[in-house]
Design a protein around this motif. Structure first.
Motif, mmCIF file in Angstrom:
data_model
loop_
_atom_site.group_PDB
_atom_site.id
_atom_site.type_symbol
_atom_site.label_atom_id
_atom_site.label_comp_id
_atom_site.label_asym_id
_atom_site.label_seq_id
_atom_site.Cartn_x
_atom_site.Cartn_y
_atom_site.Cartn_z
ATOM 1 N N ARG A 84 0.814 -1.215 0.000
ATOM 2 C CA ARG A 84 0.000 0.000 0.000
ATOM 3 C C ARG A 84 0.848 1.266 0.000
ATOM 4 O O ARG A 84 0.312 2.361 -0.015
ATOM 5 N N GLY A 85 2.190 1.113 0.069
ATOM 6 C CA GLY A 85 3.046 2.285 0.023
ATOM 7 C C GLY A 85 4.293 2.089 0.861
ATOM 8 O O GLY A 85 4.677 0.956 1.194
ATOM 9 N N VAL A 86 4.951 3.203 1.219
ATOM 10 C CA VAL A 86 6.179 3.145 2.012
ATOM 11 C C VAL A 86 6.161 4.251 3.067
ATOM 12 O O VAL A 86 5.452 5.247 2.935
ATOM 13 N N ARG A 87 6.977 4.040 4.084
ATOM 14 C CA ARG A 87 7.229 5.075 5.085
ATOM 15 C C ARG A 87 8.726 5.300 5.149
ATOM 16 O O ARG A 87 9.514 4.351 5.061
ATOM 17 N N THR A 88 9.153 6.558 5.288
ATOM 18 C CA THR A 88 10.575 6.873 5.356
ATOM 19 C C THR A 88 10.976 7.267 6.762
ATOM 20 O O THR A 88 10.123 7.545 7.617
ATOM 21 N N GLY A 89 12.298 7.304 6.983
ATOM 22 C CA GLY A 89 12.817 7.706 8.281
ATOM 23 C C GLY A 89 12.482 9.131 8.648
ATOM 24 O O GLY A 89 12.525 9.505 9.830
ATOM 25 N N HIS B 296 1.752 6.713 -0.621
ATOM 26 C CA HIS B 296 0.786 5.627 -0.839
ATOM 27 C C HIS B 296 0.680 5.303 -2.323
ATOM 28 O O HIS B 296 0.546 6.190 -3.165
ATOM 29 N N ALA B 297 0.769 4.027 -2.616
ATOM 30 C CA ALA B 297 0.627 3.523 -3.981
ATOM 31 C C ALA B 297 0.393 2.018 -3.893
ATOM 32 O O ALA B 297 0.860 1.368 -2.953
#
Length: 377
Positions: free
Chosen positions: A177-182, A188-189
């Motif tokens: 559903r996506g990524v999270r960064t530091g 979201h994708a």
């Protein structure tokens, strides 16, 4: 956003470029700058000469055509130079083995022209005497890799998130559903492409799957600017064996080429030492010695600097390209070892075809990311 690409090296840039050309909206995330990893430490090789007949050679030939198309579409953008390659042999036994190798390549569509010993100096006037012969590969070429990555990213129109390390791949019901960064950014994708190069295995782990990417360190020497004393990419035939080897020990074989700006680049070493960034004086000594043996004119030339990087190595020497059936929405584009720059456009094409569910020009089956046994975690 339709797709997020993790990695702003040349492979990630090519994935972004071809995805955008397919009509998708793209974001690219990298913990550093554009070409800050393996791409920035590469020589820019676009080689077919070092690959035996098989899936990687088929991918390389297709990619060579795409690079020519890109050079025409983006003229002067990344120093594309179709210089050709010259693979030299020290004795008749090595020449005979290279003939067999070249015969197999020709059957796959490679142009390989045998050059007898007495004609070598017409191609390379400064080559050492006493060589048994060589094969000329007109399809080999060169780009400036960092410029290529930057220009492809710019042409893609992708949204860039540089200096942000991906710390989590967001999943829902087991699908991407996506990524999270530091930095706390959430993107979201429904699809994420792992183009993180040597760190591709670590990114795969964020999605709960294994991909056995290992770093393989290599050094390059850069000489003072010279007149064009080396016209082609010239290397000794034992380089081909080093590329195919799975040994962790230090291996070196001279790869020598001139550049449009004057310096001569001298590679190539390979060794598996993890992410050790220490300077190996033995590796540098071997490179200098082997280069001078091929081109005696280089013996007294000053080396201005040396640099190194980590090639993303997979055990079967093939990259992982395409959807990962273990995690819907996760795709991989990593593990190209020293061929990533040459194979980048074809990799981008395969990834874009998978994203748009269209038929690719090359069979993607040999590059399936789930072809390796699962590693217990």
């Amino acid at each position: 956003m339709d797709v997020i690409v993790i990695g702003a090296g040349v492979v990630g840039a090519a994935c972004a470029y071809y995805a955008a050309r397919s009509g998708l909206s793209v974001a690219v995330v990298d913990r550093g700058p554009v070409a800050g990893g393996t791409t920035g430490a590469g020589e820019g090789n676009l080689l077919v000469s070092d690959k035996e007949a098989g899936p990687e050679l088929e991918l390389a030939l297709f990619s060579a055509g795409l690079w020519r198309d890109l050079a025409a579409a983006l003229p002067g953008q990344f120093e594309y130079e179709p210089k050709g390659g010259l693979v030299v042999t020290p004795d008749e036994a090595a020449l005979k083995a290279l003939r067999v190798f070249a015969d197999g390549q020709r059957g796959a569509g490679v142009e390989a022209v045998e050059v007898p010993a007495d004609a070598l100096h017409h191609l390379e006037p400064h080559l050492a005497p006493g060589l048994a012969g060589a094969f000329h590969y007109p399809q080999d070429a060169q780009v400036q890799p960092a410029r290529a990555a930057a220009r492809l990213l710019a042409a893609s129109g992708a949204a860039l998130h540089l200096g942000e390390e991906v710390t989590a791949i967001l999943l829902k019901d087991g699908a991407v559903r996506g990524v999270r960064t530091g930095a706390g950014t959430e993107l979201h994708a429904p699809r994420v492409v792992n183009a993180a190069g040597t760190w591709g295995g670590r990114v795969a782990e964020l999605a709960g799957v294994s991909l056995p990417v290992l770093p393989r360190r290599g050094f390059v020497l850069v000489t003072e600017p010279l007149p064009r004393v080396v016209r082609h990419k010239v290397y000794a035939a034992d380089y081909i064996a080093d590329v195919a080897s799975g040994s962790a020990a230090l291996q070196s074989s001279a790869v020598v080429e001139g550049t449009p700006s004057g310096p001569v680049l001298i590679g190539a070493t390979r060794e598996r030492v993890g992410f050790d960034r220490g300077l190996s004086t033995e590796a540098l000594r071997r490179l200098a010695t082997q280069a001078a043996e091929l081109f005696p004119v280089l013996a007294d030339v000053r080396v201005l600097r040396a640099y190194h990087g980590f090639r993303p190595y997979l055990p079967d020497h093939l990259p992982a390209i395409g959807p990962d059936p273990r995690v819907p929405g996760l795709l991989h584009a990593c593990g190209h070892e020293g061929a990533g720059i040459g194979l980048a456009p074809a990799t981008g094409h395969l990834v874009a075809a998978a994203l748009t569910e269209t038929r690719p020009a090359v069979d993607p089956a040999p590059f399936r990311p789930d072809r390796f046994p699962e590693t217990p975690r």
